[in-house]
Scaffold this motif. Structure first.
Motif, short mmCIF file in Angstrom:
data_model
loop_
_atom_site.label_atom_id
_atom_site.label_comp_id
_atom_site.label_asym_id
_atom_site.label_seq_id
_atom_site.Cartn_x
_atom_site.Cartn_y
_atom_site.Cartn_z
N THR A 62 14.98 22.86 12.81
CA THR A 62 13.91 24.18 13.09
C THR A 62 12.76 24.04 12.21
O THR A 62 11.87 24.66 12.38
N SER A 63 12.72 22.92 11.23
CA SER A 63 11.48 22.75 10.45
C SER A 63 10.31 21.93 11.39
O SER A 63 9.45 21.72 10.83
N LYS A 64 10.84 21.36 12.33
CA LYS A 64 9.68 20.52 13.24
C LYS A 64 9.12 21.53 13.96
O LYS A 64 9.23 22.63 14.22
N SER A 65 7.82 21.03 14.29
CA SER A 65 6.67 21.86 14.85
C SER A 65 7.00 21.66 16.31
O SER A 65 6.86 20.37 16.82
N PHE A 123 -2.27 21.70 31.36
CA PHE A 123 -2.73 23.10 31.55
C PHE A 123 -3.96 23.07 30.40
O PHE A 123 -5.06 23.67 30.26
N ASN A 124 -3.62 22.29 29.21
CA ASN A 124 -4.66 22.12 28.02
C ASN A 124 -4.91 20.87 27.52
O ASN A 124 -5.26 20.61 26.52
N ASN A 125 -4.86 19.78 28.95
CA ASN A 125 -4.93 18.31 28.50
C ASN A 125 -4.24 17.80 27.47
O ASN A 125 -4.71 16.86 26.68
N TYR A 126 -2.98 18.25 27.52
CA TYR A 126 -1.94 17.62 26.58
C TYR A 126 -2.41 17.48 25.23
O TYR A 126 -1.75 16.84 24.38
N ALA A 127 -2.98 18.68 24.74
CA ALA A 127 -3.42 18.85 23.28
C ALA A 127 -2.39 19.69 22.47
O ALA A 127 -1.53 20.42 23.12
N LEU A 128 -2.40 19.21 21.40
CA LEU A 128 -1.57 19.92 20.37
C LEU A 128 -2.31 20.78 19.32
O LEU A 128 -2.89 20.45 18.31
N ASN A 129 -2.13 22.03 19.62
CA ASN A 129 -2.94 22.97 18.71
C ASN A 129 -2.19 24.19 18.30
O ASN A 129 -1.29 24.39 18.79
N GLU A 130 -3.05 25.13 17.56
CA GLU A 130 -2.15 26.38 17.23
C GLU A 130 -2.02 27.28 18.65
O GLU A 130 -1.23 28.07 18.65
N SER A 131 -2.76 27.17 19.80
CA SER A 131 -2.87 28.08 20.79
C SER A 131 -1.54 27.70 21.60
O SER A 131 -0.95 28.60 22.32
N LEU A 188 6.36 17.38 17.00
CA LEU A 188 5.57 16.61 16.26
C LEU A 188 5.90 16.94 14.81
O LEU A 188 6.05 17.64 14.26
N GLU A 189 6.25 15.46 14.31
CA GLU A 189 6.73 15.22 12.82
C GLU A 189 5.73 14.23 12.18
O GLU A 189 6.12 13.12 13.04
N ASN A 190 5.19 14.57 11.15
CA ASN A 190 4.52 13.64 10.46
C ASN A 190 3.31 12.93 11.37
O ASN A 190 3.36 11.79 11.39
N ASP A 191 2.68 13.95 12.13
CA ASP A 191 1.64 13.33 13.17
C ASP A 191 2.39 12.39 14.34
O ASP A 191 1.58 11.83 15.05
N VAL A 192 3.60 12.53 14.43
CA VAL A 192 4.14 11.78 15.60
C VAL A 192 4.74 12.49 16.73
O VAL A 192 5.53 13.32 16.40
#
Length: 416
Positions: A318-321, A328-336, A366-370
């Protein structure tokens, strides 16, 4: 000496910024539902045939009826700006105000819907094939967001075969793409140097495989039969929900609530990485804006807070993001679209403001930017995925990368 140094610095500044790779700028929170309208009802990767109409649509939720302007940049294969002058790839002018907008009608969330269509009275034609970036600017000439799109010419037939991986280690998890390119009435000179390819799975440019070279030729055919270099993780079918009626729970929606806006609470999804594959038809991560009343969905579809929840396996770290993922958001990974872990309930939760419609989504980590698309959904060779291949060509001495062909296939009939 001081002036010379300043001049040298300015030269390198211009050189560096003129030739760095252009990335898509993430929109602010008040800009929603950015999509390109094409020949298909669902929102797809914007790949247009040379001469076809381009339509970009988006909503501004700030209620200000702001003025927005558009600029168009032609790019090389690697998304660096091409050396073409604007007059070489564009008839007319850009940096014009988007004049076609309407305010929402009969919705709790007030918004303005903007629609840019090319050709229009100022920009009459895009003359060259290749990669493009369109930037949307505000009245202060500040970039609000940008999107990539591609224009191709029909100068080559592009055949695709979707196969299982030849690597026994990934036989059950990966799909690979074989390509055959047959030019139409053109000679492809020195194709090892001049031909490039881009392979896109489910319209997601972030995971695309680029720059594979032909392995060999048979007559005028270019053959690509790579294994690991042209392999994608199979993933799993997307989850989906539909809320075209905001007042009633429907597909995937467990219950609804009306506060300042409507809130829709989806059924809790489970981690599927350890479960066997189950076929479930989807639209490969895209979405469709619609409403039950049959009015104009661009201005009569309301915005709803959609509440997602995910139950992971006991051994999940559960420490993984964890992110909610889709077109719907162009496959972006952000806070939203990042989820939070609720330790009291033992589930991940997240809420996203989305326009009424039919949506595909999945959960990724997402783990270590992967990015790992299969850590929660699993990877299965049987998964039905869409693949597109774009073929780029720059002749010897050419000044830009043309797109000379587009091929498309589904893995529904995948073979060994």
């Amino acid at each position: 000496m001081h002036l010379k140094l300043k001049g040298l610095f300015l030269f390198f500044f211009i050189y560096y910024h003129g030739f760095c790779q252009l990335k898509e700028a993430t929109p602010p929170d008040y800009i929603k539902t950015i999509n390109f309208k094409g020949n298909t009802p669902e929102v797809q990767l914007p790949v247009l045939k040379l001469g076809d109409q381009l339509t970009l649509e988006f909503d501004a939720l700030n209620g200000n009826e702001d003025d927005f302007y558009y600029k168009i940049q032609h790019c090389n294969f690697d998304w660096t700006p091409s050396i073409l002058a604007k007059t070489e790839y564009l008839d007319g002018f850009d940096n014009q105000r988007i004049r076609n907008y309407e305010n929402s009608f009969n919705t709790l969330q007030i918004y303005s819907n903007y629609k840019l269509t090319i050709p229009n009275q100022f920009t009459t034609r895009l003359k060259k094939s290749g990669n493009y970036v369109i930037g949307i600017y505000n009245s202060y000439d500040e970039l609000v967001f940008s999107r990539k799109f591609m224009i191709y010419e029909d100068k080559a037939n592009v055949g695709l075969n979707i196969k299982r991986s030849m690597d026994i280690q990934y036989l059950e998890e990966k799909q690979r793409v074989e390509i055959i390119i047959v030019p139409k009435n053109i000679q492809l000179n020195n194709p090892i140097q001049t031909v490039k390819t881009l392979i896109v799975q489910n319209n997601n440019l972030h995971t695309a495989i680029s720059n594979l070279k032909p392995q060999y030729t048979v007559g005028n055919q270019l053959i690509f039969k790579y294994d690991s270099q042209a392999s994608f993780w199979g993933g799993n079918e997307y989850f989906y929900f539909e809320n075209k009626d905001v007042r009633a729970a429907s597909n995937g929606v467990q219950n609804i609530d009306l506060q300042d806006l409507y809130h829709g609470y989806l059924f809790t999804n489970i981690q599927r990485s350890n479960n066997p594959y189950t076929y479930n038809p989807d639209i490969n991560g895209t979405y469709l804006i619609t409403n039950v009343d049959g009015g104009d969905p661009s201005i009569e579809s309301d915005y709803v807070w959609i509440h997602f929840s995910l139950k992971t396996n006991p051994e999940f770290d559960t420490s993984k993001s964890v992110f909610i993922y889709g077109n719907f958001n162009n496959y972006a990974l952000n806070e939203s679209n990042k989820m939070s872990f609720d330790s009291n309930r033992g589930i991940y939760t997240g809420a996203i403001l989305l326009k009424q419609g039919f949506y595909n989504y999945k959960y990724v980590t997402l783990e270590n930017d992967v990015l790992n698309e299969g850590s929660i959904s699993g990877n299965f060779y049987q998964t039905e995925n869409n693949y597109k291949v774009l073929v780029y060509y720059r002749d010897l001495g050419g000044r830009y990368d043309k797109i000379i062909g587009l091929g498309e296939a589904s893995s529904i009939n995948i073979s060994n």
